[in-house]
Design a protein around this motif. Sequence first.
Motif, PDB file in Angstrom:
ATOM      1  N   GLU A  57       0.819  -1.219   0.000  1.00  0.00           N
ATOM      2  CA  GLU A  57       0.000   0.000   0.000  1.00  0.00           C
ATOM      3  C   GLU A  57       0.851   1.266   0.000  1.00  0.00           C
ATOM      4  N   ASN A  58       2.091   1.162   0.489  1.00  0.00           N
ATOM      5  CA  ASN A  58       2.956   2.343   0.612  1.00  0.00           C
ATOM      6  C   ASN A  58       4.188   2.280  -0.273  1.00  0.00           C
ATOM      7  N   ASN A  59       4.189   1.355  -1.237  1.00  0.00           N
ATOM      8  CA  ASN A  59       5.306   1.205  -2.178  1.00  0.00           C
ATOM      9  C   ASN A  59       6.655   1.079  -1.476  1.00  0.00           C
ATOM     10  N   ILE A  60       6.684   0.267  -0.426  1.00  0.00           N
ATOM     11  CA  ILE A  60       7.906   0.034   0.327  1.00  0.00           C
ATOM     12  C   ILE A  60       8.471  -1.319  -0.105  1.00  0.00           C
ATOM     13  N   PRO A  61       9.739  -1.361  -0.505  1.00  0.00           N
ATOM     14  CA  PRO A  61      10.323  -2.639  -0.902  1.00  0.00           C
ATOM     15  C   PRO A  61      10.422  -3.596   0.290  1.00  0.00           C
ATOM     16  N   PHE A  62      10.337  -4.881  -0.009  1.00  0.00           N
ATOM     17  CA  PHE A  62      10.450  -5.896   1.037  1.00  0.00           C
ATOM     18  C   PHE A  62      11.151  -7.119   0.461  1.00  0.00           C
ATOM     19  N   LYS A  63      11.737  -7.887   1.358  1.00  0.00           N
ATOM     20  CA  LYS A  63      12.397  -9.126   0.968  1.00  0.00           C
ATOM     21  C   LYS A  63      11.452 -10.287   1.251  1.00  0.00           C
ATOM     22  N   THR A  64      11.676 -11.366   0.535  1.00  0.00           N
ATOM     23  CA  THR A  64      10.932 -12.587   0.784  1.00  0.00           C
ATOM     24  C   THR A  64      11.924 -13.713   1.046  1.00  0.00           C
ATOM     25  N   SER A  65      11.444 -14.721   1.727  1.00  0.00           N
ATOM     26  CA  SER A  65      12.223 -15.923   1.974  1.00  0.00           C
ATOM     27  C   SER A  65      11.308 -17.103   1.671  1.00  0.00           C
ATOM     28  N   ASN A  66      11.795 -18.027   0.872  1.00  0.00           N
ATOM     29  CA  ASN A  66      10.984 -19.172   0.465  1.00  0.00           C
ATOM     30  C   ASN A  66      11.159 -20.334   1.422  1.00  0.00           C
ATOM     31  N   MET A  67      10.051 -20.963   1.754  1.00  0.00           N
ATOM     32  CA  MET A  67      10.030 -22.133   2.608  1.00  0.00           C
ATOM     33  C   MET A  67       9.612 -23.327   1.764  1.00  0.00           C
ATOM     34  N   ASP A  68      10.074 -24.492   2.134  1.00  0.00           N
ATOM     35  CA  ASP A  68       9.703 -25.708   1.422  1.00  0.00           C
ATOM     36  C   ASP A  68       8.885 -26.615   2.334  1.00  0.00           C
TER      37      ASP A  68
END
Length: 72
Positions: A57-68
């Motif tokens: 909603e605020n155009n803030i970058p974020f990281k993701t981490s993938n889980m298996d």
Amino acid sequence: MSETKIDETFKSLIAPLSDNEFKILKENILNDGCREAILLWDNIIIDGHNRYNICTENNIPFKTSNMDFENR
């Protein structure tokens, strides 16, 4: 890159934040950015629904981490 998805079943397993907790989280993210990665499984958010909503909603970058996981 695949689109991040919200699965309402997974989302419902996380206790919702109080209004005050959400306000504090939003203020922190707006001031400091998103410091914790949003956890994904097959592009579905497992943890970080509130952070994801605030960031998008605020155009803030974020990281993701993938889980298996083998399955749901």
